[in-house]
Design an enzyme around this catalytic site. Structure first.
Site, mmCIF file in Angstrom:
data_model
loop_
_atom_site.group_PDB
_atom_site.id
_atom_site.type_symbol
_atom_site.label_atom_id
_atom_site.label_comp_id
_atom_site.label_asym_id
_atom_site.label_seq_id
_atom_site.Cartn_x
_atom_site.Cartn_y
_atom_site.Cartn_z
ATOM 1 N N CYS A 12 0.853 -1.190 0.000
ATOM 2 C CA CYS A 12 0.000 0.000 0.000
ATOM 3 C C CYS A 12 0.889 1.241 0.000
ATOM 4 C CB CYS A 12 -0.872 0.003 1.259
ATOM 5 S SG CYS A 12 0.132 0.042 2.754
ATOM 6 N N HIS A 40 4.913 -5.912 8.817
ATOM 7 C CA HIS A 40 4.748 -7.295 9.271
ATOM 8 C C HIS A 40 4.932 -8.272 8.123
ATOM 9 C CE1 HIS A 40 2.444 -5.880 13.058
ATOM 10 N NE2 HIS A 40 3.746 -5.943 13.243
ATOM 11 N N HIS A 72 3.416 1.733 11.796
ATOM 12 C CA HIS A 72 2.317 1.575 12.761
ATOM 13 C C HIS A 72 2.263 2.711 13.773
ATOM 14 C CE1 HIS A 72 3.666 -2.581 11.619
ATOM 15 N NE2 HIS A 72 2.424 -2.585 11.218
ATOM 16 N N HIS A 122 -1.482 -5.121 19.146
ATOM 17 C CA HIS A 122 -0.924 -4.728 17.841
ATOM 18 C C HIS A 122 -0.216 -3.379 18.031
ATOM 19 C CE1 HIS A 122 -0.750 -3.196 13.729
ATOM 20 N NE2 HIS A 122 -0.896 -4.452 13.326
ATOM 21 N N GLU A 124 0.108 -0.680 16.257
ATOM 22 C CA GLU A 124 -0.680 0.537 15.966
ATOM 23 C C GLU A 124 -1.644 0.825 17.114
ATOM 24 O OE1 GLU A 124 -3.168 0.554 12.382
ATOM 25 O OE2 GLU A 124 -4.450 2.007 13.407
ATOM 26 N N SER A 218 0.311 -9.961 10.192
ATOM 27 C CA SER A 218 -0.202 -8.787 9.486
ATOM 28 C C SER A 218 -1.725 -8.701 9.654
ATOM 29 C CB SER A 218 0.166 -8.877 7.998
ATOM 30 O OG SER A 218 -0.671 -8.041 7.238
ATOM 31 N N ASN A 220 -4.003 -6.647 8.305
ATOM 32 C CA ASN A 220 -4.836 -6.526 7.101
ATOM 33 C C ASN A 220 -4.849 -7.832 6.311
ATOM 34 O OD1 ASN A 220 -3.063 -6.110 4.478
ATOM 35 N ND2 ASN A 220 -1.989 -5.136 6.173
ATOM 36 N N SER A 262 1.445 -5.451 3.199
ATOM 37 C CA SER A 262 2.889 -5.483 3.484
ATOM 38 C C SER A 262 3.590 -6.621 2.739
ATOM 39 C CB SER A 262 3.110 -5.615 4.996
ATOM 40 O OG SER A 262 2.308 -6.646 5.538
HETATM 41 S S1 SF4 Z 1 -2.532 -0.454 5.470
HETATM 42 FE FE1 SF4 Z 1 -1.499 0.667 7.136
HETATM 43 S S2 SF4 Z 1 0.376 1.447 6.194
HETATM 44 FE FE2 SF4 Z 1 -0.994 0.852 4.509
HETATM 45 S S3 SF4 Z 1 -2.075 2.782 3.967
HETATM 46 FE FE3 SF4 Z 1 -3.333 1.648 5.449
HETATM 47 S S4 SF4 Z 1 -2.768 2.506 7.454
HETATM 48 FE FE4 SF4 Z 1 -1.167 3.061 6.003
#
Ligand code: SF4
Length: 285
Positions: A12, A40, A72, A122, A124, A218, A220, A262
């Protein structure tokens, strides 16, 4: 066997930005340490270690002159401790995380109790708790909510949570509204997370097996796997191509591939290449 890639996946904006900043910092400072993994993903961490970026688990382990705050982010007391140690700070906090931190601080300053929808522990979320200044509570599920909710309540989410799950969570709190005098709800989930989740759901609806590529810690990436499973699709969360097993593909004709924010492109490509080899010659990939 056909192989389909999600329309949005992999690195991202926030991760690319963090890595760019770290590469520039290495050129300027030489070897440095990051407080926790920059992202991560073990492959990224290993690649950075080769150019002299070493992960420290806590501030006591920092012996370099410069320290990286990861994408994070951290709480304000951690930054203060870094400054007190005389460290030069390379701050790669993602702007979306920074925005969430500012919301936590504003709510705390305005004397709201703050509920953070996310994963306790986590990095963040630990940072957001720091900005909430003792007024924050992390909740992963509405069943964990206290019976007596505070009168003035702010709700926000970790940036990498599922928008659908967050909306459900907010609805369950809103149902308690007669007992809450004032409720403020903030949308702090980042666009990259929403877009990757939408793309994973679209893909899961047209394939009969999903491979989700990304670090085991990770957030996400875990949400992508959960989204695929929620569509009733057999789903494997892997970190790299050599974890793929032949027996997964018996009687499967369309395999979908997606990856967390990531996960580097070359790791995704290696997975697709392996699947293409397994599909065999003459079969469309
Ligand atoms: S996934 Fe995390 S690092 Fe990537 S844009 Fe979203 S907040 Fe930012």
């Amino acid at each position: 066997m056909q192989i389909k890639r999600a329309s949005e996946m992999g690195f991202c904006f926030g991760v690319r930005r963090a890595l760019d900043l770290v590469w520039k910092a290495v050129a300027e400072h030489g070897k440095l340490q990051s407080l926790g993994a920059i992202v991560h993903n073990q492959k990224v961490v290993d690649d950075l270690a080769r150019i002299g970026v070493v992960v420290a688990d806590n501030l006591d382990q920092i012996s370099s002159r410069a320290v990286v705050i990861t994408s994070h982010g951290v709480g304000p007391s951690v930054t203060e401790q870094m400054q007190n140690k005389g460290l030069q700070i390379v701050d790669t906090t993602c702007p979306h995380v920074k925005k969430a931190q500012n919301i936590a601080k504003k709510l705390a300053d305005d004397d709201y109790a703050i509920i953070i929808f996310g994963e306790a522990g986590h990095p963040e979320v630990r940072g957001l708790l720091g900005w909430a200044g003792g007024k924050g509570k992390v909740v992963a599920d509405a069943s964990e909510l206290p019976e007596d909710l505070p009168n003035r309540l702010g709700i926000m989410s970790q940036t990498t949570q599922s928008p659908g799950n967050y909306a459900d969570f907010v609805r369950q709190i809103a149902a308690k509204l007669p007992d809450i005098a004032e409720l403020r709800v903030f949308s702090t989930i980042c666009e990259a997370t929403s877009n990757r989740l939408d793309a994973a759901l679209d893909l899961a609806r047209v394939v009969d097996l999903m491979i989700v590529v990304g670090g085991s810690t990770s957030s996400n990436t875990k949400r992508l796997a959960e989204a695929s499973i929620s569509e009733g699709i057999t789903t494997y969360h892997i970190q790299k191509a050599d974890e793929i097993e032949d027996c997964w593909f018996d009687d499967r004709s369309i395999v979908g591939v997606t990856a967390g924010a990531s996960t580097p492109d070359n790791v995704i490509d290696a997975v697709v290449d392996k699947l293409t080899d397994m599909a065999g010659p003459g079969k469309p990939a």
